[in-house]
Design a protein around this motif. Structure first.
Motif, short mmCIF file in Angstrom:
data_model
loop_
_atom_site.label_atom_id
_atom_site.label_comp_id
_atom_site.label_asym_id
_atom_site.label_seq_id
_atom_site.Cartn_x
_atom_site.Cartn_y
_atom_site.Cartn_z
N UNK A 22 0.71 -1.40 0.46
CA UNK A 22 0.26 -0.17 0.05
C UNK A 22 1.36 0.77 -0.36
N UNK A 23 2.08 1.04 0.80
CA UNK A 23 2.57 2.28 0.87
C UNK A 23 3.28 2.63 0.12
N UNK A 24 4.06 1.51 -0.74
CA UNK A 24 4.10 1.68 -2.13
C UNK A 24 4.00 1.79 -3.46
N UNK A 25 2.52 2.10 -3.35
CA UNK A 25 1.37 2.53 -4.34
C UNK A 25 1.35 1.67 -4.92
N UNK A 26 0.99 0.05 -4.05
CA UNK A 26 1.14 -1.37 -4.98
C UNK A 26 -0.43 -2.57 -4.27
N UNK A 27 -1.21 -1.54 -4.18
CA UNK A 27 -2.36 -1.53 -2.87
C UNK A 27 -3.48 -2.54 -3.70
N UNK A 28 -3.02 -3.31 -4.45
CA UNK A 28 -4.19 -3.78 -6.26
C UNK A 28 -2.86 -4.96 -6.45
N UNK A 29 -1.86 -5.22 -5.82
CA UNK A 29 -0.75 -5.75 -6.13
C UNK A 29 -1.84 -7.34 -6.05
N UNK A 30 -1.74 -8.49 -7.53
CA UNK A 30 -1.64 -9.16 -8.02
C UNK A 30 -1.22 -11.00 -7.13
N UNK A 31 -0.30 -10.43 -6.95
CA UNK A 31 1.18 -11.82 -6.25
C UNK A 31 1.61 -11.28 -5.69
N UNK A 32 1.64 -11.93 -3.98
CA UNK A 32 3.65 -11.36 -3.47
C UNK A 32 3.45 -13.02 -3.32
N UNK A 33 4.75 -13.14 -3.57
CA UNK A 33 5.48 -14.68 -3.52
C UNK A 33 6.89 -14.21 -3.30
N UNK A 34 7.10 -15.52 -1.69
CA UNK A 34 8.39 -15.15 -1.11
C UNK A 34 9.53 -15.92 -2.26
N UNK A 35 10.59 -15.25 -2.36
CA UNK A 35 11.47 -15.96 -3.21
C UNK A 35 13.30 -15.82 -2.50
N UNK A 36 13.33 -15.34 -1.29
CA UNK A 36 14.65 -15.84 -1.14
C UNK A 36 14.72 -15.13 0.54
N UNK A 37 15.59 -15.84 1.41
CA UNK A 37 16.27 -15.32 2.55
C UNK A 37 17.17 -15.43 2.93
N UNK A 38 18.59 -14.32 3.59
CA UNK A 38 19.48 -13.94 3.39
C UNK A 38 19.70 -12.96 5.59
N UNK A 39 20.93 -13.15 5.30
CA UNK A 39 21.18 -12.58 6.71
C UNK A 39 20.94 -11.04 6.68
N UNK A 40 20.32 -10.93 5.84
CA UNK A 40 20.19 -9.53 5.64
C UNK A 40 18.40 -9.55 5.97
N UNK A 41 17.76 -10.09 5.79
CA UNK A 41 16.38 -9.87 5.38
C UNK A 41 15.91 -11.14 4.43
N UNK A 42 14.49 -10.41 4.00
CA UNK A 42 13.75 -11.49 2.97
C UNK A 42 13.27 -10.58 1.90
#
Length: 330
Positions: A22-42
């Motif tokens: 929502x804050x990045x202007x993608x409130x109507x995003x079609x899909x959010x998919x987990x891609x990777x995880x590392x030492x700094x974040x996801x």
């Protein structure tokens, strides 16, 4: 309403992802998919309006000045023809959105980069050298201080204390680190802080995992989150040795290949003497230290099983001095 396809996501995580979109202007995003995880974040892939984005959720709090410098540096490199993910501004005009999710400090949004990670460093030495030359050619000035990670190493007393703790819990990593203790202390003595302000921004993480190549050969440099001030001579040596390795039977020829392409692409850094090894030695020694700490408590999300690989990257002193003669020829 967005669709989060990570089955492991909790209700709180789904809410946090919706908040970010929502804050990045993608409130109507079609899909959010987990891609990777590392030492700094996801990292999540966000598909919205026929476009793909990378949403990074960072564990640690941001430095606004560092983020602003990174964005400017990336844009300069892209203007010179280097492919990289572009930072997307939030609705408030900034590039950072705070997170209410415990353990996650903030989020950032970038354009999505397609491609596969480089599987063989040896086959792509010229790619890495050319990319580094382009980065150094940006001449992006900065008056920010160099991160101590690249210039300060643990003392002999700190190593002795850590080795004693590892031995006390009978860690399997106590002995291999003890065997190299003298080398770790000696090489720490080679690490010399930069005499003058660094003056220039550097990527600081040009490694095979951070260069994506598509089937058509397009190369994209990703993960600019470590970008910051550094001595470009030292970044050249550090990056080069991380690509060529330090085996004298292989590295000498690989260094020649790397340096020739770096010069052909306009690279101007000219490392001389042992101080040029400072970043390579500091980052290797410091990473070994935090890997050893992870063996004690696991609090830093790193895998101690990497210790042998990093110990192997520290040859004896004569080998390092011999390799330095190779790049000084260019």
């Amino acid at each position: 309403m967005i669709g989060v396809t990570d089955p492991r996501a909790t209700a709180a995580e789904v809410d946090a992802l919706r908040h970010m979109c929502d804050h990045f202007g993608l409130g109507d995003a079609d899909r959010v998919t987990f891609a990777a995880r590392g030492s700094m974040g996801r990292v999540y892939r966000v598909d919205s309006g026929g476009r793909a984005y990378a949403l990074k959720m960072f564990y640690d709090h941001p430095d606004p000045d560092r983020v602003a410098a990174e964005v400017a540096f990336t844009e300069l490199a892209m203007a010179r023809g280097l492919a990289a993910p572009q930072s997307i501004a939030a609705r408030n005009g900034g590039f950072v959105v705070p997170s209410a999710l415990p353990g996650v400090a903030y989020g950032r949004l970038y354009t999505w980069a397609d491609g596969s990670q480089i599987s063989s460093a040896a086959r792509h030495l010229s790619d890495a050298a050319e990319i580094l030359a382009v980065l150094h050619g940006t001449d992006h000035r900065t008056d920010r201080a160099i991160d101590p990670w690249y210039e300060i190493t643990p003392s002999a007393d700190e190593w002795d204390s850590l080795l004693a703790r590892l031995a006390a819990v009978r860690s399997r990593w106590a002995e291999p680190l003890r065997v190299r203790r003298a080398d770790l202390v000696e090489f720490s003595g080679w690490v010399v802080p930069t005499a003058a302000p660094a003056g220039y921004s550097c990527h600081l993480d040009v490694k095979p995992a951070n260069i994506l190549i598509t089937a058509s050969g397009r190369r994209t440099l990703v993960d600019w989150d470590n970008a910051g001030p550094a001595d470009r001579d030292r970044e050249l040596v550090c990056t080069m040795l991380n690509w060529t390795g330090t085996d004298p039977g292989v590295a000498a020829g690989a260094i020649s290949t790397f340096m020739r392409r770096y010069r052909e692409a306009g690279g101007q850094a000219r490392p001389q003497g042992l101080p040029a090894l400072s970043m390579y030695l500091a980052t290797t020694i410091n990473y070994l230290y935090v890997l050893a700490l992870a063996a004690l408590d696991g609090a830093n999300r790193l895998d101690p099983a990497e210790i042998p690989r990093f110990l192997h990257g520290l040859p004896d002193a004569s080998t390092l001095m011999g390799l330095s003669a190779e790049w000084e020829r260019y």
